[in-house]
Scaffold this active site. Structure first.
Site, PDB file in Angstrom:
ATOM      1  N   SER A 247       0.779  -1.270   0.112  1.00 29.28           N
ATOM      2  CA  SER A 247       0.032   0.176   0.099  1.00 29.28           C
ATOM      3  C   SER A 247       0.840   1.527   0.156  1.00 29.28           C
ATOM      4  CB  SER A 247      -1.090   0.171   1.211  1.00 29.28           C
ATOM      5  OG  SER A 247      -0.359  -0.236   2.621  1.00 29.28           O
TER       6      SER A 247
ATOM      7  N   HIS B 266      -5.250  -3.027  -2.879  1.00 28.92           N
ATOM      8  CA  HIS B 266      -4.843  -2.126  -4.132  1.00 28.92           C
ATOM      9  C   HIS B 266      -4.676  -2.937  -5.465  1.00 28.92           C
ATOM     10  CE1 HIS B 266      -4.226   1.125  -0.945  1.00 28.92           C
ATOM     11  NE2 HIS B 266      -3.619  -0.049  -0.473  1.00 28.92           N
TER      12      HIS B 266
ATOM     13  N   LYS C 237     -11.729   1.211  -2.271  1.00 27.46           N
ATOM     14  CA  LYS C 237     -10.595   1.690  -2.973  1.00 27.46           C
ATOM     15  C   LYS C 237     -11.108   1.744  -4.694  1.00 27.46           C
ATOM     16  CE  LYS C 237      -7.734   1.232   0.752  1.00 27.46           C
ATOM     17  NZ  LYS C 237      -7.005   0.419   1.638  1.00 27.46           N
TER      18      LYS C 237
HETATM   19  C1  LIG Z   1      -7.178   0.188   2.857  1.00 30.08           C
HETATM   20  C2  LIG Z   1      -6.386  -1.199   3.581  1.00 30.08           C
HETATM   21  C3  LIG Z   1      -7.112  -2.045   4.233  1.00 30.08           C
HETATM   22  C4  LIG Z   1      -8.466  -1.670   5.222  1.00 30.08           C
HETATM   23  O1  LIG Z   1      -9.595  -1.538   4.396  1.00 30.08           O
HETATM   24  P1  LIG Z   1     -10.728  -0.632   4.951  1.00 30.08           P
HETATM   25  O2  LIG Z   1     -11.753  -1.117   4.183  1.00 30.08           O
HETATM   26  O3  LIG Z   1     -10.305   0.824   4.461  1.00 30.08           O
HETATM   27  O4  LIG Z   1     -10.716  -0.793   6.355  1.00 30.08           O
HETATM   28  C5  LIG Z   1      -6.448  -3.244   4.594  1.00 30.08           C
HETATM   29  N1  LIG Z   1      -5.382  -3.741   3.804  1.00 30.08           N
HETATM   30  C6  LIG Z   1      -4.704  -2.690   2.920  1.00 30.08           C
HETATM   31  C7  LIG Z   1      -3.678  -3.351   2.165  1.00 30.08           C
HETATM   32  C8  LIG Z   1      -5.299  -1.600   2.749  1.00 30.08           C
HETATM   33  O5  LIG Z   1      -4.631  -0.654   1.921  1.00 30.08           O
END
Ligand SMILES: *Cc1c(COP(=O)(O)O)cnc(C)c1O
Length: 385
Positions: free
Chosen positions: A177, A205, A235
């Site tokens: 990330s 991602h 995302k």
């Molecule tokens: C954003 C993210 C999460 C958390 O997800 P949310 O739905 O925002 O709680 C988990 N793992 C990774 C790699 C992330 O980038």
């Protein structure tokens, strides 16, 4: 309490690590109205520009008209609506898995899955650069917790060979990330299988962005090779929530044993409906991924011309590592002065000495907006920031 907390806050300020929130007064897209000012956004994870797409808005409105806002209860009590169920079926189909299970957030999914699968007497192996939610899940599980060198399959294998009794779970991000690079999933899968370990990947991602259909690492590895697939919907999908996909037995085990699944209110059904609409667009409109790839190439070529040293990433995450916390902060401020929002990522989110600008690109950006970012970077760096 007041004075102790105040001292800790002051220390964080001195370290240039103090975080502040921005207030948006618009939809997120290529641009947004932030703290009253129109800015170009290069820090959102809305990689395909779906977060404010009319089809998602309409799906959410229609579902809210039909079944209201709150789900009223957890999935196991009476909060599991038809919209949730349809979304789970669609996600299973999309990822080529037997079944999928919705979680309210990715953070909760990771906490829930790891702790449901391993515990005292077991071992969990995590990449050093894994997302905080995976690391926290590993620590919470009570299993023996080990971090291996980033993307170093040899280091993982040495650790696995030292064997422990009990279950072994290997956990990685698919796309990291804060770095944007990808885990060598095929190699990890082979090594895990050799040592009787289970493999879990977090595709927060990659989903939407990677793969012909946008199904991320699910397109590269089947359910046998990657038995535990987790991804988020907040995302590239443009909605909210998360899911885990895998075998019937895995999903039933999570329903029975994953506490962050069991003891929380189900996401609003209208959110599930919006996620469903997003999956349709995401799969059928491959041009969004193609446009994003073009922007990535354009940005990288321009950055190299400016003499910037980019990290080895082919994804929407294109960080500019600068080292010192205050330098990352100064660059971020210099960009903001030019109407561009990019966040400075500092420890503890990233390791000491690796502070960076986390630049994220989206299919919503036009070529001229990418060029604007490059021009602003040239000014920020030329100006000694
Ligand atoms: C954003 C993210 C999460 C958390 O997800 P949310 O739905 O925002 O709680 C988990 N793992 C990774 C790699 C992330 O980038």
């Amino acid at each position: 309490m007041e004075s102790e907390l105040a001292a800790a806050l002051e220390e964080r300020r001195t370290l240039h690590r103090y975080r502040v929130r921005r207030t948006l007064n618009s939809a997120t897209g290529a641009t947004a109205r932030v703290d009253g000012k129109e800015v170009l956004l290069f820090c959102s994870n809305d990689y395909l520009g779906l977060a404010s797409h009319p089809a998602l808005i309409k799906a959410m409105q229609d579902a809210a008209d039909a079944v209201g806002v709150g789900s009223g209860a957890s999935h196991l009590v009476c909060g599991h609506s038809r919209y949730h169920h349809l979304l789970e079926e669609r996600l299973a189909e999309f990822t080529g898995r037997d079944r999928a299970l919705l979680f309210s957030t990715g953070y909760m999914a990771n906490m829930g899955v790891i702790a449901a699968l391993v515990g005292r007497g077991d071992a969990v192996y995590e990449d050093r650069l894994n997302h905080a939610s995976l690391l926290d899940g590993g620590l919470l599980s009570g299993a023996r917790f080990q971090r291996f060198t980033h993307n170093d399959v040899g280091d993982l294998e040495r650790r696995l060979r030292k064997n422990e009794s009990g279950r072994k779970l290997v956990v990685v991000d698919h796309v990291f990330s804060m770095d944007g690079d990808e885990a060598p999933l095929a190699c990890l899968s082979a090594v895990a299988a050799q040592h009787g370990a289970w493999l879990m990947a977090d595709d927060a991602h990659g989903i939407g962005v990677v793969g012909k259909r946008g199904a991320g690492c699910a397109e590269q590895l089947d359910q046998n090779e990657l038995p535990i697939l987790m991804a988020t919907l907040g995302k590239a999908v443009g909605g909210f929530g998360a899911f885990v996909a895998g075998s019937e037995t895995l999903i039933e085990s999570l329903i029975q044993f994953a506490r962050p699944y069991i003891y929380t209110t189900a996401m609003p059904p209208a959110v599930a409906a919006a996620n469903l609409a997003a999956l349709e667009l995401l799969e059928s409109e491959a041009w969004r991924r193609e446009k994003l790839q073009k922007s990535i190439a354009r940005f990288r070529a321009g950055a190299i011309q400016l003499g910037l040293s980019l990290m080895p990433s082919n994804t929407a995450i294109q960080p500019l590592q600068v080292g010192l916390d205050e330098r990352a902060l100064a660059l971020s401020r210099a960009l903001e002065a030019q109407g561009i929002l990019v966040s400075a990522i500092r420890p503890p989110t990233v390791p000491e000495g690796t502070s960076r600008l986390r630049i994220t690109l989206s299919a919503a950006h036009s070529e001229s907006q990418i060029d604007q970012l490059l021009d602003a970077l040239a000014v920020a760096i030329g100006g000694g920031a």
